[in-house]
Design a protein around this motif. Sequence first.
Motif, mmCIF file in Angstrom:
data_model
loop_
_atom_site.group_PDB
_atom_site.id
_atom_site.type_symbol
_atom_site.label_atom_id
_atom_site.label_comp_id
_atom_site.label_asym_id
_atom_site.label_seq_id
_atom_site.Cartn_x
_atom_site.Cartn_y
_atom_site.Cartn_z
ATOM 1 N N LEU A 72 0.835 -1.211 0.000
ATOM 2 C CA LEU A 72 0.000 0.000 0.000
ATOM 3 C C LEU A 72 0.862 1.250 0.000
ATOM 4 C CD1 LEU A 72 -2.784 1.248 0.135
ATOM 5 C CD2 LEU A 72 -2.765 0.958 2.615
ATOM 6 N N ALA A 73 1.934 1.239 0.799
ATOM 7 C CA ALA A 73 2.845 2.391 0.817
ATOM 8 C C ALA A 73 3.483 2.590 -0.551
ATOM 9 C CB ALA A 73 3.935 2.181 1.876
ATOM 10 N N LEU A 74 3.868 1.487 -1.208
ATOM 11 C CA LEU A 74 4.449 1.588 -2.547
ATOM 12 C C LEU A 74 3.443 2.161 -3.533
ATOM 13 C CD1 LEU A 74 6.809 1.035 -4.450
ATOM 14 C CD2 LEU A 74 5.935 -1.291 -4.746
ATOM 15 N N GLY A 75 2.181 1.732 -3.405
ATOM 16 C CA GLY A 75 1.148 2.274 -4.285
ATOM 17 C C GLY A 75 0.977 3.772 -4.109
ATOM 18 N N TRP A 138 9.381 4.971 2.686
ATOM 19 C CA TRP A 138 8.683 3.719 2.371
ATOM 20 C C TRP A 138 8.668 2.785 3.577
ATOM 21 C CZ3 TRP A 138 11.120 -1.247 1.131
ATOM 22 C CH2 TRP A 138 10.191 -2.215 0.766
ATOM 23 N N LEU A 139 9.814 2.607 4.251
ATOM 24 C CA LEU A 139 9.868 1.743 5.429
ATOM 25 C C LEU A 139 8.967 2.274 6.537
ATOM 26 C CD1 LEU A 139 13.692 0.934 5.555
ATOM 27 C CD2 LEU A 139 11.844 -0.609 4.900
ATOM 28 N N TRP A 140 8.966 3.591 6.734
ATOM 29 C CA TRP A 140 8.131 4.177 7.778
ATOM 30 C C TRP A 140 6.649 3.977 7.465
ATOM 31 C CZ3 TRP A 140 4.660 8.356 7.687
ATOM 32 C CH2 TRP A 140 4.247 8.800 8.936
ATOM 33 N N LEU A 141 6.261 4.210 6.212
ATOM 34 C CA LEU A 141 4.870 4.012 5.828
ATOM 35 C C LEU A 141 4.459 2.551 5.952
ATOM 36 C CD1 LEU A 141 4.379 6.267 2.655
ATOM 37 C CD2 LEU A 141 3.228 6.492 4.858
ATOM 38 N N SER A 142 5.371 1.631 5.611
ATOM 39 C CA SER A 142 5.053 0.201 5.694
ATOM 40 C C SER A 142 4.726 -0.189 7.121
ATOM 41 C CB SER A 142 6.240 -0.632 5.182
ATOM 42 O OG SER A 142 6.527 -0.327 3.843
ATOM 43 N N GLY A 173 17.594 0.731 -3.699
ATOM 44 C CA GLY A 173 17.895 1.225 -5.035
ATOM 45 C C GLY A 173 16.791 0.884 -6.023
ATOM 46 N N LEU A 174 16.249 -0.344 -5.916
ATOM 47 C CA LEU A 174 15.110 -0.716 -6.761
ATOM 48 C C LEU A 174 13.946 0.253 -6.556
ATOM 49 C CD1 LEU A 174 14.920 -4.618 -6.514
ATOM 50 C CD2 LEU A 174 15.119 -3.270 -8.598
ATOM 51 N N LEU A 175 13.690 0.568 -5.307
ATOM 52 C CA LEU A 175 12.586 1.475 -4.997
ATOM 53 C C LEU A 175 12.860 2.882 -5.530
ATOM 54 C CD1 LEU A 175 9.970 2.192 -3.350
ATOM 55 C CD2 LEU A 175 11.526 2.764 -1.478
#
Length: 459
Positions: A72-75, A138-142, A173-175
């Motif tokens: 969801l965070a990635l979205g 991203w980690l924080w949102l996850s 890096g992918l992110l």
Amino acid sequence: MPSLKRLQRLWLCETIRLREDHAGPLEDGEANRLARQQGGDLAGRIEARALLLAARDGQQQAQQHWLQGARLALGLLLLLALFSGAGLAITALGDGSRPVNVFWALGSLLGLHLLMLGGWLLGLLLAGDYNTALGRLWLWLSEKLARDASAAQLGPALVLLLQRRRLNRWLLGLLVHGLWLLILLSAGLMLLLLLSTRRYGFVWETTLLGSDTFIAITHLLGALPSLLGFPLPDAETIRASGDSALAVESARHAWAGWLLGVLLVFGLLPRALLWLLCLWRWQHGQARLRLDLTLPGYHLLAERLQPPSERLGVLDAAPASLVEAQGGSTDLASSGAVLVAIELDPQRPWPPALGKAIANAGVLDSREQRQQLLDQLGRFPPARLAIAVDPRRSPDRGTLALLGELARTASATRIWLLPPPTGEALDSQRLSDWHTALQRLELAFADSAPLAWLESGHD
């Protein structure tokens, strides 16, 4: 237990290790026994133990919630990237009412991208593991979107696991490169849309520099795009654009094509190549990921999961927190019927008369007897198991845990609450406690002998 990917299994192993490091050893008697039965090397047994404990205590479900939060965070970040890219293009070109300064437009499109790209490369070379703002976001949102109390150690466990192969840089890096690729792709498409539907004039302005400098910069930046077929303004067009926006159609096309080509070559292509590099390094490193068996937490498990000999007595220290007992049943192929009793009064006649189809497992009074029976039932699961208990005793946590563990070795289980000896009354409150505890375990129970059910499978 649902099948998990290898990374998820190793991740759960690290999560259980961190949990035990912070809260003390877990109650793991059954998990250790089942892991030993599985066999294999120490790493395989540690993994089996961790998966059993994670499924029992909620870490496996919390991991699924964490992954859902990560998706969801990635979205959300992808949506932000799409709108940000479109905003960059609109800001760079404006509404067409004024001429576009080509170098200001180029700076708006590529300035932040090149600054962040240089920071990523510098951090990769000097700091090793470089956590970008997007990666930390991203980690924080996850973690925030997971909203699971059992997920406390999941984030730190994943970071520690990946650091061993220095995979953090490639995952983030992918992110990062993926998001920037989407930003620049969105900017390029919006730029193409605006250039196709509006008429823009292009100029360059300066106070200190001469036209020859801008001719050299324009040709330098447009050299690689021109090899891919993008137009490159000639010297006369560049020099003339320094005074005012040319109304000539060919000049507009040349500047628009040059701007798109520079965005592609210096924006999209580097991010795409770096994203592919991170993907290759991530897949290569993930395949080589292993547990670090030299860590103290894993080193202590070696004696319990690969003991040189079976020892009697108390093997483990008391856990810092107790685990709620659980019932269940096995999914393995099973056959036969078994009757067993737990800590009966020696004066009580036992066993009752049994048919030939019913195996008598005796009375369990010691840890060794319990372990031996659990090992035997684990290898040869019965189709029906009846467990006799004396309801005059309190339903303590240890007895309930044993009932749940025994029940999980059989396809079907019934608890036989034995009647008191003749002339002795049974405490109604204690019997009610037994009923409540067995209902919580979801185990069937009866006050009469379940011998007919044991023999035939029905009453």
